[in-house]
Design a protein around this motif. Structure first.
Motif, PDB file in Angstrom:
ATOM      1  N   THR A  31      78.994  61.452  27.787  1.00 41.49           N
ATOM      2  CA  THR A  31      80.192  62.306  27.798  1.00 41.49           C
ATOM      3  C   THR A  31      79.951  63.550  26.951  1.00 41.49           C
ATOM      4  O   THR A  31      79.862  64.662  27.473  1.00 41.49           O
ATOM      5  CB  THR A  31      81.405  61.526  27.260  1.00 41.49           C
ATOM      6  N   TYR A  33      78.150  64.646  22.702  1.00 35.13           N
ATOM      7  CA  TYR A  33      77.376  64.105  21.574  1.00 35.13           C
ATOM      8  C   TYR A  33      78.330  63.491  20.536  1.00 35.13           C
ATOM      9  O   TYR A  33      79.441  63.985  20.335  1.00 35.13           O
ATOM     10  CB  TYR A  33      76.528  65.195  20.916  1.00 35.13           C
ATOM     11  N   GLY A  34      77.884  62.401  19.901  1.00 38.11           N
ATOM     12  CA  GLY A  34      78.679  61.739  18.871  1.00 38.11           C
ATOM     13  C   GLY A  34      78.003  61.847  17.517  1.00 38.11           C
ATOM     14  O   GLY A  34      76.799  62.110  17.432  1.00 38.11           O
ATOM     15  N   ASN A  58      92.955  59.513  11.604  1.00 34.35           N
ATOM     16  CA  ASN A  58      92.507  59.582  12.992  1.00 34.35           C
ATOM     17  C   ASN A  58      91.334  58.622  13.219  1.00 34.35           C
ATOM     18  O   ASN A  58      90.210  58.897  12.817  1.00 34.35           O
ATOM     19  CB  ASN A  58      92.095  61.029  13.307  1.00 34.35           C
ATOM     20  N   PRO A  59      91.577  57.466  13.877  1.00 31.80           N
ATOM     21  CA  PRO A  59      90.544  56.424  13.976  1.00 31.80           C
ATOM     22  C   PRO A  59      89.362  56.807  14.877  1.00 31.80           C
ATOM     23  O   PRO A  59      89.451  57.739  15.668  1.00 31.80           O
ATOM     24  CB  PRO A  59      91.315  55.243  14.577  1.00 31.80           C
ATOM     25  N   LEU A  60      88.268  56.032  14.725  1.00 36.68           N
ATOM     26  CA  LEU A  60      87.017  56.330  15.451  1.00 36.68           C
ATOM     27  C   LEU A  60      86.790  55.339  16.590  1.00 36.68           C
ATOM     28  O   LEU A  60      87.278  54.211  16.555  1.00 36.68           O
ATOM     29  CB  LEU A  60      85.824  56.212  14.485  1.00 36.68           C
ATOM     30  N   ILE A  61      85.997  55.756  17.575  1.00 38.83           N
ATOM     31  CA  ILE A  61      85.569  54.847  18.643  1.00 38.83           C
ATOM     32  C   ILE A  61      84.290  54.140  18.186  1.00 38.83           C
ATOM     33  O   ILE A  61      83.395  54.772  17.624  1.00 38.83           O
ATOM     34  CB  ILE A  61      85.307  55.628  19.947  1.00 38.83           C
ATOM     35  N   THR A  93      86.778  54.172  27.340  1.00 39.67           N
ATOM     36  CA  THR A  93      87.038  53.551  26.036  1.00 39.67           C
ATOM     37  C   THR A  93      88.258  52.657  26.178  1.00 39.67           C
ATOM     38  O   THR A  93      89.276  53.077  26.724  1.00 39.67           O
ATOM     39  CB  THR A  93      87.297  54.637  24.966  1.00 39.67           C
ATOM     40  N   LEU A 110      94.799  50.707  11.565  1.00 42.28           N
ATOM     41  CA  LEU A 110      95.459  50.071  12.719  1.00 42.28           C
ATOM     42  C   LEU A 110      94.914  48.650  12.922  1.00 42.28           C
ATOM     43  O   LEU A 110      93.813  48.330  12.485  1.00 42.28           O
ATOM     44  CB  LEU A 110      95.215  50.892  13.997  1.00 42.28           C
ATOM     45  N   SER A 112      94.154  47.616  15.811  1.00 42.60           N
ATOM     46  CA  SER A 112      93.387  47.681  17.051  1.00 42.60           C
ATOM     47  C   SER A 112      92.109  48.485  16.824  1.00 42.60           C
ATOM     48  O   SER A 112      92.011  49.245  15.861  1.00 42.60           O
ATOM     49  CB  SER A 112      94.226  48.374  18.129  1.00 42.60           C
ATOM     50  N   LEU A 190      95.778  56.668  27.009  1.00 43.84           N
ATOM     51  CA  LEU A 190      95.981  57.514  25.820  1.00 43.84           C
ATOM     52  C   LEU A 190      95.287  58.865  25.953  1.00 43.84           C
ATOM     53  O   LEU A 190      95.668  59.823  25.297  1.00 43.84           O
ATOM     54  CB  LEU A 190      95.455  56.814  24.567  1.00 43.84           C
ATOM     55  N   ARG A 191      94.212  58.928  26.749  1.00 44.75           N
ATOM     56  CA  ARG A 191      93.523  60.219  26.928  1.00 44.75           C
ATOM     57  C   ARG A 191      92.910  60.249  28.326  1.00 44.75           C
ATOM     58  O   ARG A 191      92.204  59.319  28.707  1.00 44.75           O
ATOM     59  CB  ARG A 191      92.422  60.383  25.868  1.00 44.75           C
ATOM     60  N   PRO A 225      97.306  58.324  17.378  1.00 44.15           N
ATOM     61  CA  PRO A 225      97.281  59.056  16.120  1.00 44.15           C
ATOM     62  C   PRO A 225      96.475  60.346  16.166  1.00 44.15           C
ATOM     63  O   PRO A 225      96.771  61.281  15.448  1.00 44.15           O
ATOM     64  CB  PRO A 225      96.643  58.058  15.147  1.00 44.15           C
ATOM     65  N   GLY A 226      95.463  60.390  17.042  1.00 46.12           N
ATOM     66  CA  GLY A 226      94.549  61.535  16.932  1.00 46.12           C
ATOM     67  C   GLY A 226      94.743  62.615  17.974  1.00 46.12           C
ATOM     68  O   GLY A 226      93.957  63.552  18.051  1.00 46.12           O
ATOM     69  N   LEU A 227      95.764  62.503  18.816  1.00 49.24           N
ATOM     70  CA  LEU A 227      95.843  63.448  19.921  1.00 49.24           C
ATOM     71  C   LEU A 227      96.693  64.665  19.564  1.00 49.24           C
ATOM     72  O   LEU A 227      97.888  64.709  19.836  1.00 49.24           O
ATOM     73  CB  LEU A 227      96.359  62.737  21.174  1.00 49.24           C
TER      74      LEU A 227
HETATM   75  O1  TXA Z   1      83.487  60.361  24.998  1.00 49.69           O
HETATM   76  C1  TXA Z   1      83.918  60.001  23.902  1.00 49.69           C
HETATM   77  O2  TXA Z   1      84.866  59.219  23.786  1.00 49.69           O
HETATM   78  C2  TXA Z   1      83.225  60.571  22.650  1.00 49.69           C
HETATM   79  C3  TXA Z   1      81.803  59.979  22.602  1.00 49.69           C
HETATM   80  C4  TXA Z   1      81.054  60.370  21.366  1.00 49.69           C
HETATM   81  O3  TXA Z   1      81.876  58.597  22.745  1.00 49.69           O
HETATM   82  N1  TXA Z   1      83.943  60.251  21.460  1.00 49.69           N
HETATM   83  C5  TXA Z   1      85.127  60.845  21.135  1.00 49.69           C
HETATM   84  O4  TXA Z   1      85.615  60.488  19.887  1.00 49.69           O
HETATM   85  O5  TXA Z   1      85.716  61.628  21.860  1.00 49.69           O
HETATM   86  P1  TXA Z   1      86.759  61.271  19.114  1.00 49.69           P
HETATM   87  O6  TXA Z   1      86.748  60.683  17.757  1.00 49.69           O
HETATM   88  O7  TXA Z   1      86.531  62.709  19.224  1.00 49.69           O
HETATM   89  O8  TXA Z   1      88.081  60.813  19.844  1.00 49.69           O
HETATM   90  C6  TXA Z   1      88.508  59.474  19.730  1.00 49.69           C
HETATM   91  C7  TXA Z   1      89.959  59.340  20.067  1.00 49.69           C
HETATM   92  C8  TXA Z   1      90.873  59.961  19.021  1.00 49.69           C
HETATM   93  O9  TXA Z   1      91.898  60.679  19.681  1.00 49.69           O
HETATM   94  C9  TXA Z   1      91.451  58.735  18.292  1.00 49.69           C
HETATM   95  O10 TXA Z   1      92.724  58.964  17.758  1.00 49.69           O
HETATM   96  C10 TXA Z   1      91.476  57.705  19.409  1.00 49.69           C
HETATM   97  O11 TXA Z   1      90.279  57.939  20.100  1.00 49.69           O
HETATM   98  N2  TXA Z   1      91.463  56.336  18.871  1.00 49.69           N
HETATM   99  C11 TXA Z   1      90.442  55.706  18.238  1.00 49.69           C
HETATM  100  N3  TXA Z   1      90.798  54.463  17.874  1.00 49.69           N
HETATM  101  C12 TXA Z   1      92.067  54.279  18.290  1.00 49.69           C
HETATM  102  C13 TXA Z   1      93.008  53.188  18.214  1.00 49.69           C
HETATM  103  N4  TXA Z   1      92.685  52.037  17.626  1.00 49.69           N
HETATM  104  N5  TXA Z   1      94.230  53.380  18.759  1.00 49.69           N
HETATM  105  C14 TXA Z   1      94.552  54.550  19.374  1.00 49.69           C
HETATM  106  N6  TXA Z   1      93.720  55.616  19.471  1.00 49.69           N
HETATM  107  C15 TXA Z   1      92.507  55.491  18.942  1.00 49.69           C
END
Ligand code: TXA
Ligand code: MG
Length: 323
Positions: A31, A33-34, A58-61, A93, A110, A112, A190-191, A225-227
């Motif tokens: 998708t 780079y991470g 803002n949580p991580l994947i 995701t 969270l 989750s 969510l996205r 939370p992160g949007l």
């Molecule tokens: O394509 C992708 O998903 C890329 C690559 C690197 O894998 N990663 C990415 O991560 O876009 P990031 O951190 O830019 O976006 C992650 C989103 C954020 O909006 C965050 O709030 C949401 O995922 N998120 C993460 N954990 C969550 C949770 N437990 N509940 C709700 N939203 C969550």
């Protein structure tokens, strides 16, 4: 200054060792780079947040190489297994209830955790060398356009990290689709992302509600939370348009979906044929290169609101939002 490393077996071994010791590394996925670190190591996680300037709420994947690895960190349900079978490895995701082993820093407190199994072959080679899952947000400073090439990471994050693993240009070009399965009877999108909503609905055999639908009954803030409204934004001002090209002045640029519409020097396009997959693939690269030109404004042509067009529109509209 960060260094770009080619994915040789030696470099992959070295980077896996660096990650094992709590280091953070920019890595390719299909998708974008991470910026990866050991998801089970709170110090590595703190380094990720610091390097990005990311708000701690803002949580991580969390990215893993296999379903077995996933069982250690999340409570996967039947709906999740059904989607996993169809879409993993790939740009989806899923959010599940988390297991206690996952540190609070990863999930911003969270209950989750967001997880996916990327398909990029270089990611998979690195993951196979790591005995732990990799937490990774997109490898850009918080709020800026996501990177789809190692060079983008170098330009934006070169001062805050040491290593960038080169996997070539990302094929998807926009982020993964995020679906919450915390309540498996009521999946919530969510996205929007690389996998269109209607493809998920086909596999699930039901309609999926979106974050916006849920926000209307006022639970939206908790779910996502992160949007932020303004996100994925270049420094140059962005406006979006549909149909007729806007009148533009000197020192502005227009980016069309299809190169057939380019008639002047400041006209650009996202793809030769206007195919939406190609538009997604080139969107961030085009935004980052135009952002270097010191323009006053960039106009972006919106794609139709269907399939992956929904995700592209979402990114363009957020890039154009002022706050
Ligand atoms: O394509 C992708 O998903 C890329 C690559 C690197 O894998 N990663 C990415 O991560 O876009 P990031 O951190 O830019 O976006 C992650 C989103 C954020 O909006 C965050 O709030 C949401 O995922 N998120 C993460 N954990 C969550 C949770 N437990 N509940 C709700 N939203 C969550
Ligand atoms: Mg991001």
């Amino acid at each position: 200054m960060a260094q770009i490393l080619q994915p040789t077996p030696l470099h992959l071994d070295q980077l896996a060792g660096f990650l094992t010791n709590g280091g953070i590394v920019a890595i390719p996925t299909e998708t974008v780079y991470g910026l990866a670190g050991n998801a089970l190591d709170p110090e590595a996680i703190a380094r990720i947040y610091a390097a990005k300037g990311r708000p701690s709420r803002n949580p991580l994947i969390v990215h893993v190489g296999s379903l077995q690895q996933l069982d250690e960190i999340a409570l996967i349900n039947e709906t999740g297994r059904k989607l996993a079978e169809k879409f993993w490895p790939g740009p989806l995701t899923l959010i599940f209830p988390k297991k206690p082993i996952v540190p609070d820093a990863v999930t911003a407190g969270l209950d989750s955790v967001a997880v996916r199994i990327p398909s990029h072959p270089v990611f998979r080679e690195l993951a196979a060398r790591c005995s732990f899952p990799l937490a990774a947000p997109s490898a850009n400073p918080s709020g800026y356009v996501s990177p789809t090439r190692a060079e983008h990471v170098l330009a934006q994050m070169g001062d805050s990290i040491q290593w960038i693993l080169d996997g070539g240009p990302s094929n998807g070009g926009i982020e993964s689709t995020i679906l919450s399965l915390v309540d498996p009877q009521n999946p919530v999108l969510l996205r929007q992302g690389c996998i269109p909503q209607n493809e998920l609905e086909k596999v699930l055999g039901c309609n999926i509600v979106t974050r916006e639908d849920v926000a209307e009954d006022s639970r939206g803030g908790l779910l996502s939370p992160g949007l932020l409204k303004r996100h994925y934004s270049p420094r140059t001002r962005v406006r979006v348009f549909e149909g007729k090209a806007p009148h533009f002045k000197q020192n502005e640029a227009i980016v069309f979906l299809n190169s057939a519409r380019c008639k002047a020097e400041n006209h650009f396009s996202f793809s030769a044929d206007g195919s939406l997959e190609a538009v997604a693939r080139h969107l961030y690269d085009r935004l980052q290169s135009l952002d270097q030109k010191g323009l006053k404004r960039i106009y972006l042509e919106l794609p139709p609101a269907a399939g992956i067009g929904l995700a592209i529109r979402d990114r363009m509209q957020r890039a154009a939002a002022r706050d």
